[in-house]
Design an enzyme around this catalytic site. Structure first.
Site, PDB file in Angstrom:
ATOM      1  N   CYS A  11      55.090  77.339  35.174  1.00  0.00           N
ATOM      2  CA  CYS A  11      56.280  77.342  36.021  1.00  0.00           C
ATOM      3  C   CYS A  11      57.426  77.769  35.124  1.00  0.00           C
ATOM      4  CB  CYS A  11      56.546  75.957  36.606  1.00  0.00           C
ATOM      5  SG  CYS A  11      58.117  75.891  37.509  1.00  0.00           S
TER       6      CYS A  11
ATOM      7  N   CYS B 189      60.953  75.840  36.140  1.00  0.00           N
ATOM      8  CA  CYS B 189      61.154  74.393  35.916  1.00  0.00           C
ATOM      9  C   CYS B 189      59.855  73.782  35.409  1.00  0.00           C
ATOM     10  CB  CYS B 189      61.717  73.682  37.133  1.00  0.00           C
ATOM     11  SG  CYS B 189      60.865  73.925  38.702  1.00  0.00           S
ATOM     12  N   SER B 190      59.143  73.026  36.243  1.00  0.00           N
ATOM     13  CA  SER B 190      57.981  72.299  35.720  1.00  0.00           C
ATOM     14  C   SER B 190      56.939  72.049  36.803  1.00  0.00           C
ATOM     15  CB  SER B 190      58.443  70.957  35.138  1.00  0.00           C
ATOM     16  OG  SER B 190      59.170  70.238  36.129  1.00  0.00           O
ATOM     17  N   CYS B 191      56.882  72.911  37.831  1.00  0.00           N
ATOM     18  CA  CYS B 191      55.959  72.699  38.948  1.00  0.00           C
ATOM     19  C   CYS B 191      54.517  72.642  38.446  1.00  0.00           C
ATOM     20  CB  CYS B 191      56.124  73.810  39.978  1.00  0.00           C
ATOM     21  SG  CYS B 191      57.790  73.843  40.675  1.00  0.00           S
TER      22      CYS B 191
END
Lengths: 220, 233
Positions: free
Chosen positions: B134, B137-139
């Site tokens: 991702c 962000c941090s998906c």
């Protein structure tokens, strides 16, 4: 927004450093931050896109130098202040001083935990037929909104191929700004590595993003 | 390395913006031994203050926060993904259904029914290796893999995975054949991706439970392979 969070393709950050036997949290406060973000989101204080936007709008040097949960904390605090759930005076004092603002889904208590652990649904009924079919060539638009978007810079202007159609989903660009869900068709679009990174790019590489229909134009 | 241990997260000290403590005492972890052990870092104090305010205003019940943390610590984790992978290795009908609609197929298994919508399972083959990132962000597929590790959320991985995945894989001591296609899935929406790694050779006749022991978290992100049979765990 063209922020430092949009990191795809940037150089200079060094090696990836996996930590053997990494704990779930490195500090106890990290778990409290995670829980507060999840609880206040489930209570209706903000949606997931708005919370991402508040982290993205941290000053670049703060974003880059803060740990992951520190960014979550800073984004949460600022978002709750700006949305009127608390005041800067309360934050400075460390105590409540003003009446509470009503939460859309009410106080987050134990009875809500089970519900919160079920992942949210983002699919919505289609307001119009899909513009693109599997196999269509599409060009990622050259757009640079100063607000939240999920179209990363590294694909803008490049041509890819529609590979999957995920149906209509909540459009983050609208939801983040609290302009409604504005559902849009969502596609997996795959790009050749060399189209993105030039002749020196890895010839065996293909990169896909999930692109909302407003991000795409038809291409030849 | 300490908390937020990505190199880029800790390396530099920039000028301090007035409302944010940039150095942030996230690194008190490193320095705390210099101080009284009872001393709380500024970040800890700020987090506690925020929780106090949210509690006093009646927005959250502290016990509910405890329960959230406990749920994350006990209910999610790579064991969920490993069981899905092991079943796909042993049950061709399930494998087919999984690749067609990950959420639906996993929903038929009682033990991990809360995967939610929009899970896409992508299969490694001798001709193609998949890797998930991702960049924005941090998906990450929490229900299948747990909370993401620090490296997945940090700048080095997010920046390089889409441009130089072979370089990233080398950081994990993973080397792929030169001509194999590398497909990187950037998780830019609420879809989530889980890699179905190839079943290791020498596991003929193994049960699902035995096979699940070989499935590593990184093999389901695409930055590693399953363990080999007989390899030390």
């Amino acid at each position: 927004m063209n922020g430092v969070h949009d990191m795809g393709g940037m150089d200079g950050f060094g090696k990836v450093e996996p930590e053997p036997n990494e704990p779930m949290f490195h500090e106890e406060w990290e778990s409290r931050v995670l829980a507060m973000v999840r609880a206040m989101g489930a209570a209706g204080a903000f949606n997931i896109d708005t919370s991402r936007f508040y982290r993205e709008t941290l000053p670049p040097h703060v974003y880059l130098s803060s740990s992951y949960y520190k960014k979550w904390f800073l984004g949460l605090e600022e978002m709750l202040i700006e949305k009127g759930y608390l005041t800067r005076e309360e934050v400075a004092a460390g105590h409540a001083m003003q009446p509470a603002k009503a939460l859309k889904h009410g106080r987050f208590d134990l009875a809500n935990v089970e519900r919160m652990m079920v992942r949210g649904k983002f699919a919505r009924p289609a307001p119009a037929p899909a513009k693109f079919n599997i196999g269509d060539r599409v060009r990622a638009k050259n757009i640079h909104p100063a607000t939240h978007t999920r179209l990363p810079r590294y694909v803008r202007g490049h041509v890819g191929v529609v590979e999957l159609n995920h149906g209509c989903h909540v459009f983050p660009d609208s939801a983040a700004m609290e302009l409604g869900e504005n559902p849009q068709w969502l596609y997996t679009v795959v790009f050749e590595g060399r189209d993105l990174w030039g002749e020196d790019g890895d010839p065996t590489l293909k990169v896909s993003i999930d692109a909302f229909e407003p991000y795409l134009d038809p291409a030849q | 390395m300490g908390p937020g241990c990505a190199a880029a997260d800790t390396r530099q000290a920039w000028a301090i913006a007035p409302i944010f403590d940039v150095m942030s005492h996230d690194h008190d972890h490193h320095h705390r031994h210099d101080h009284d052990h009872s001393e709380l870092s500024e970040t800890e104090l700020r987090v506690r203050a925020l929780e106090t305010i949210l509690t006093e205003k009646g927005y959250v019940e502290p016990a509910a926060l405890d329960a959230i943390i406990q749920a994350y610590e006990t209910k999610i984790g790579p064991h969920n993904g490993a069981r899905v992978v092991a079943k796909a290795w042993t049950d061709p009908a399930f494998r087919k259904a999984l690749l067609e609609d990950g959420s639906k197929a996993i929903g038929t298994l009682g033990h991990v029914s809360r995967v939610g919508d929009h899970l896409v399972v992508v299969e490694n083959t001798p001709a193609r290796h998949n890797m998930v990132v991702c960049t924005l962000c941090s998906c990450y597929p929490w229900e299948m893999l747990g909370l993401p590790p620090v490296w997945y959320k940090a700048a080095p991985y997010r920046s390089r995975a889409v441009k130089d995945p072979r370089g990233v894989l080398a950081d994990f001591d993973v080397n792929l054949p030169k001509d194999i296609e590398i497909r990187v899935w950037d998780s830019t929406a609420e879809t989530r991706f889980l890699v179905l790694p190839m079943r290791p050779a020498g596991t003929e006749g193994w049960s699902e439970e035995q096979l699940a022991e070989l499935v590593t978290r990184d093999s389901m992100i695409g930055t590693g392979f399953p363990k080999s049979p007989g390899a030390p765990s």
